[in-house]
Design a protein around this motif. Structure first.
Motif, PDB file in Angstrom:
ATOM      1  N   ASN A  91       1.004  -1.189  -0.099  1.00 36.67           N
ATOM      2  CA  ASN A  91       0.008  -0.039   0.201  1.00 36.67           C
ATOM      3  C   ASN A  91       0.851   1.114   0.089  1.00 36.67           C
ATOM      4  OD1 ASN A  91      -2.294  -1.310  -0.071  1.00 36.67           O
ATOM      5  ND2 ASN A  91      -2.637  -1.462   2.114  1.00 36.67           N
ATOM      6  N   ARG A  92       1.977   1.195   0.919  1.00 35.68           N
ATOM      7  CA  ARG A  92       3.154   2.294   0.752  1.00 35.68           C
ATOM      8  C   ARG A  92       3.508   2.611  -0.613  1.00 35.68           C
ATOM      9  NH1 ARG A  92       4.941   3.517   6.490  1.00 35.68           N
ATOM     10  NH2 ARG A  92       3.459   2.319   7.690  1.00 35.68           N
ATOM     11  N   VAL A  93       3.939   1.474  -1.342  1.00 35.69           N
ATOM     12  CA  VAL A  93       4.570   1.624  -2.505  1.00 35.69           C
ATOM     13  C   VAL A  93       3.385   2.025  -3.811  1.00 35.69           C
ATOM     14  CG1 VAL A  93       5.154   0.235  -4.656  1.00 35.69           C
ATOM     15  CG2 VAL A  93       6.325  -0.495  -2.365  1.00 35.69           C
ATOM     16  N   MET A  94       2.109   1.640  -3.612  1.00 35.41           N
ATOM     17  CA  MET A  94       1.139   2.147  -4.435  1.00 35.41           C
ATOM     18  C   MET A  94       0.796   3.590  -4.163  1.00 35.41           C
ATOM     19  SD  MET A  94       1.007  -0.260  -6.420  1.00 35.41           S
ATOM     20  CE  MET A  94       1.588  -1.991  -6.191  1.00 35.41           C
ATOM     21  N   LEU A  95       0.788   4.100  -3.100  1.00 38.49           N
ATOM     22  CA  LEU A  95       0.676   5.459  -2.603  1.00 38.49           C
ATOM     23  C   LEU A  95       1.761   6.316  -3.087  1.00 38.49           C
ATOM     24  CD1 LEU A  95      -1.155   7.712  -0.914  1.00 38.49           C
ATOM     25  CD2 LEU A  95       0.312   7.097   0.810  1.00 38.49           C
ATOM     26  N   CYS A  96       2.941   5.850  -3.128  1.00 38.03           N
ATOM     27  CA  CYS A  96       4.070   6.420  -3.511  1.00 38.03           C
ATOM     28  C   CYS A  96       3.873   6.694  -5.232  1.00 38.03           C
ATOM     29  CB  CYS A  96       5.233   5.806  -3.299  1.00 38.03           C
ATOM     30  SG  CYS A  96       6.915   6.888  -3.829  1.00 38.03           S
ATOM     31  N   LEU A  97       3.671   5.545  -5.989  1.00 34.66           N
ATOM     32  CA  LEU A  97       3.222   5.632  -7.244  1.00 34.66           C
ATOM     33  C   LEU A  97       2.231   6.487  -7.726  1.00 34.66           C
ATOM     34  CD1 LEU A  97       3.642   1.886  -8.240  1.00 34.66           C
ATOM     35  CD2 LEU A  97       5.416   3.671  -8.085  1.00 34.66           C
ATOM     36  N   GLU A  98       1.208   6.632  -6.761  1.00 34.87           N
ATOM     37  CA  GLU A  98      -0.027   7.669  -7.101  1.00 34.87           C
ATOM     38  C   GLU A  98       0.365   8.992  -7.107  1.00 34.87           C
ATOM     39  OE1 GLU A  98      -3.131   6.642  -4.491  1.00 34.87           O
ATOM     40  OE2 GLU A  98      -3.402   4.672  -5.346  1.00 34.87           O
ATOM     41  N   SER A  99       1.397   9.497  -6.308  1.00 30.93           N
ATOM     42  CA  SER A  99       1.879  10.931  -6.031  1.00 30.93           C
ATOM     43  C   SER A  99       2.532  11.201  -7.642  1.00 30.93           C
ATOM     44  CB  SER A  99       2.585  10.703  -5.147  1.00 30.93           C
ATOM     45  OG  SER A  99       4.140  10.302  -5.333  1.00 30.93           O
ATOM     46  N   PHE A 100       2.939  10.084  -8.594  1.00 38.02           N
ATOM     47  CA  PHE A 100       3.554  10.430  -9.738  1.00 38.02           C
ATOM     48  C   PHE A 100       2.702  10.214 -10.810  1.00 38.02           C
ATOM     49  CE2 PHE A 100       7.230   9.278  -7.398  1.00 38.02           C
ATOM     50  CZ  PHE A 100       8.115  10.364  -7.897  1.00 38.02           C
ATOM     51  N   CYS A 101       1.445   9.510 -10.768  1.00 40.11           N
ATOM     52  CA  CYS A 101       0.314   9.483 -11.770  1.00 40.11           C
ATOM     53  C   CYS A 101      -0.911   9.176 -11.414  1.00 40.11           C
ATOM     54  CB  CYS A 101       1.007   8.316 -12.656  1.00 40.11           C
ATOM     55  SG  CYS A 101      -0.030   7.992 -14.159  1.00 40.11           S
ATOM     56  N   GLN A 102      -1.961   9.875 -11.719  1.00 37.59           N
ATOM     57  CA  GLN A 102      -3.250   9.662 -11.001  1.00 37.59           C
ATOM     58  C   GLN A 102      -3.990   8.275 -11.879  1.00 37.59           C
ATOM     59  OE1 GLN A 102      -4.927  11.071  -8.508  1.00 37.59           O
ATOM     60  NE2 GLN A 102      -2.598  12.008  -8.478  1.00 37.59           N
ATOM     61  N   ASP A 103      -3.391   7.902 -13.057  1.00 37.87           N
ATOM     62  CA  ASP A 103      -3.977   6.860 -13.991  1.00 37.87           C
ATOM     63  C   ASP A 103      -3.051   5.808 -13.686  1.00 37.87           C
ATOM     64  OD1 ASP A 103      -5.280   5.244 -15.648  1.00 37.87           O
ATOM     65  OD2 ASP A 103      -4.922   6.440 -17.563  1.00 37.87           O
ATOM     66  N   ILE A 104      -3.548   4.973 -12.651  1.00 40.43           N
ATOM     67  CA  ILE A 104      -2.634   3.890 -12.382  1.00 40.43           C
ATOM     68  C   ILE A 104      -3.456   2.649 -12.075  1.00 40.43           C
ATOM     69  CG2 ILE A 104      -2.859   4.457  -9.829  1.00 40.43           C
ATOM     70  CD1 ILE A 104      -0.232   3.262  -9.085  1.00 40.43           C
ATOM     71  N   GLU A 105      -3.126   1.451 -12.708  1.00 39.14           N
ATOM     72  CA  GLU A 105      -3.524   0.418 -12.737  1.00 39.14           C
ATOM     73  C   GLU A 105      -2.790  -0.742 -12.007  1.00 39.14           C
ATOM     74  OE1 GLU A 105      -5.615  -1.245 -16.237  1.00 39.14           O
ATOM     75  OE2 GLU A 105      -5.098   0.530 -17.263  1.00 39.14           O
ATOM     76  N   ILE A 141      12.270  -0.146  -1.000  1.00 38.99           N
ATOM     77  CA  ILE A 141      12.267  -1.058  -2.081  1.00 38.99           C
ATOM     78  C   ILE A 141      12.697  -0.518  -3.266  1.00 38.99           C
ATOM     79  CG2 ILE A 141      10.415  -2.247  -3.172  1.00 38.99           C
ATOM     80  CD1 ILE A 141      10.426  -3.416  -0.524  1.00 38.99           C
ATOM     81  N   THR A 142      13.657  -1.658  -3.950  1.00 32.38           N
ATOM     82  CA  THR A 142      13.929  -1.346  -5.565  1.00 32.38           C
ATOM     83  C   THR A 142      13.123  -1.626  -6.080  1.00 32.38           C
ATOM     84  OG1 THR A 142      16.122  -1.575  -4.650  1.00 32.38           O
ATOM     85  CG2 THR A 142      16.055  -1.787  -6.898  1.00 32.38           C
ATOM     86  N   VAL A 143      12.807  -0.918  -7.330  1.00 34.20           N
ATOM     87  CA  VAL A 143      11.812  -1.475  -8.352  1.00 34.20           C
ATOM     88  C   VAL A 143      12.266  -1.494  -9.700  1.00 34.20           C
ATOM     89  CG1 VAL A 143       9.600  -0.486  -7.173  1.00 34.20           C
ATOM     90  CG2 VAL A 143      11.051   0.928  -8.648  1.00 34.20           C
ATOM     91  N   GLY A 144      11.995  -2.324 -10.535  1.00 36.93           N
ATOM     92  CA  GLY A 144      12.362  -2.515 -11.968  1.00 36.93           C
ATOM     93  C   GLY A 144      11.112  -1.638 -12.674  1.00 36.93           C
ATOM     94  N   ILE A 145      11.545  -0.891 -13.951  1.00 34.57           N
ATOM     95  CA  ILE A 145      10.539  -0.147 -14.702  1.00 34.57           C
ATOM     96  C   ILE A 145      10.786  -0.355 -16.225  1.00 34.57           C
ATOM     97  CG2 ILE A 145       9.636   2.233 -15.115  1.00 34.57           C
ATOM     98  CD1 ILE A 145      10.342   3.262 -12.363  1.00 34.57           C
TER      99      ILE A 145
END
Length: 436
Positions: A91-105, A141-145
């Motif tokens: 949930n913390r990771v997803m919240l961080c991602l949401e701060s960069f993009c509102q359109d997230i799946e 956490i390390t992420v690959g993109i």
């Protein structure tokens, strides 16, 4: 002046590396560069490995009793699956991602697609670098993109970034030469949605890599196989065909969550919402002809504003793989009762079904009576009948009052091997990390 080429749609697939292991390492800096493995709930098989463990030749799904000598010899640190911790970190990771993009799946607990429109390749790569640095700094956490114009390509680009250190964890397949590069180097089994059965058939027809498959005629392959393979071929060529992950058959988990239009304060109202999520998720599960062994549930308040903040997650393991809405709805009631706290305004809740199997075959033990197969078949027939009736007329039949099933609340939960459980550092006040 050269015109900057903007792409109408670009996907950034963010995937946490070795997620369960990475969650454990956040709070154990002494484990840096050491081999670590996370085991299934009964500590029977390996479900997550650090890179060091992978390098020792230990495969995913390895039975622990077969590799015990390696665990002892190489001093591999092992942990029991701590889903409360993992879901909270997710949930913390997803919240961080949401701060960069509102359109997230959100695709699973450790993967999400970020969807950008009218963006250049340079802007996409710059954003990917910022995301990677932010998740590492804020969560540890390390992420690959993977960056591409289709989700299937983004998955391949992500995998390529992970296995090739020179990429720095980010790879863009937006240019045609790089797209062809990863297709040539990717075997069929790495393509999203190509299972063992399809891989065998395609291999027998002479297809060896993602590149060779991308050269096939989509219409011919649709007639010969199915529309999903036709879409996959188009996706490999950068044509966006998968509109929504929720409607995709390429899933290893099913997540259903929503933000509430109005804040909810009563447990019955939250349960009603969760029961609807369970119903939708189970219907999807049955459409895929799969069964799930585990379910996770989470609730949280809004992260913003001055109202009191609270969030919690919990998971349960069923006695046997199941797709019955009533069983999961009853499990949701049990789990919600355990984590709901009165006095908060809840903004979001959700459930995740995972650990799928295509049959109800399972390994029992000496302490639990095997389920009645005839009764299970009747339950299956009932659920299939409900789905068939609701197919043309949505919600013609639905669950009314739901009662807890004793099978879900069985004492087996207390028999789970907890020898290797770590603390729920972020999910329990009683287990907060101590700082000296």
């Amino acid at each position: 002046m050269k015109e900057i080429n903007k792409l109408s749609m670009v996907y950034l697939l963010c995937d946490c590396n070795n997620f369960f292991v990475s969650c454990e390492k956040i709070f154990r800096p002494d484990l840096k560069n050491r081999p670590v493995a996370v085991l299934s709930n009964n500590d029977g098989i390996v479900v997550s490995r650090s890179n060091e463990t992978k390098n020792l030749g230990i495969a995913m799904g390895s039975p622990v009793f077969k590799i015990q000598d390696k665990i002892n010899r190489y001093k591999i640190e092992t942990f029991s699956s701590n889903f409360s911790l993992y879901l909270n970190i997710s949930n913390r990771v997803m919240l961080c991602l949401e701060s960069f993009c509102q359109d997230i799946e959100v695709y699973s607990v450790d993967e999400a697609f970020l969807c950008y429109r009218n963006i250049t390749e340079a802007e996409a790569i710059k954003t990917a670098k910022k995301i990677r640095a932010c998740v590492l700094k804020q969560i540890g956490i390390t992420v690959g993109i993977g960056v591409a114009t289709s989700k299937t390509l983004a998955k391949l680009a992500n995998h390529y970034a992970k296995i090739n250190s020179y990429t720095g964890g980010i790879f863009s397949a937006l240019s045609d030469d790089k797209r062809q590069k990863i297709l040539i180097e990717s075997p069929l089994k790495e393509i999203w949605g190509i299972g063992p059965s399809s891989e065998e058939k395609l291999t027998n027809e002479g297809f060896k890599t993602a590149y060779s498959l991308s050269k096939a005629d989509p219409e011919v392959m649709r007639k010969k196989y199915n529309i999903n393979l036709s879409r996959t071929i188009n996706e490999l060529n950068g044509i966006d065909c998968i509109e929504s992950i929720v409607d995709s058959d390429c899933q290893n988990q099913i997540m259903w969550s929503r933000s509430f239009k109005n804040r909810l304060t009563k447990i019955d109202d939250i349960y009603e919402a969760l029961a609807n999520y369970v119903s939708c998720a189970c219907e999807k599960l049955r459409s895929l002809e799969l069964y799930a062994k585990k379910m996770a549930l989470f609730i949280r308040t809004s992260y913003f504003g001055n109202a009191k903040k609270y969030s919690n997650e919990i998971a349960i393991c069923l006695e046997y793989p199941c797709s019955d809405t009533r069983v999961f709805a009853s499990a949701a009631k049990i789990l919600l009762d355990r984590i709901f706290v009165d006095g908060y305004e809840y903004a979001k809740a959700g459930i995740i079904l995972y650990e799928f199997t295509d049959s109800r075959t399972f390994q029992s033990d000496l302490f639990n009576k095997a389920p009645n197969q005839s009764e299970l078949n009747k339950n299956n027939n009932l659920m299939n009948a409900v789905d068939k009736i609701n197919k043309d007329n949505k919600d013609t039949i639905y669950l009314g009052a739901l009662h807890s099933l004793t099978k879900v609340e069985n004492k087996k939960k207390d028999k789970i091997n907890k020898d290797h459980f770590s603390k729920r550092y972020t999910a329990s006040f009683d287990e907060l990390p101590e700082v000296f």
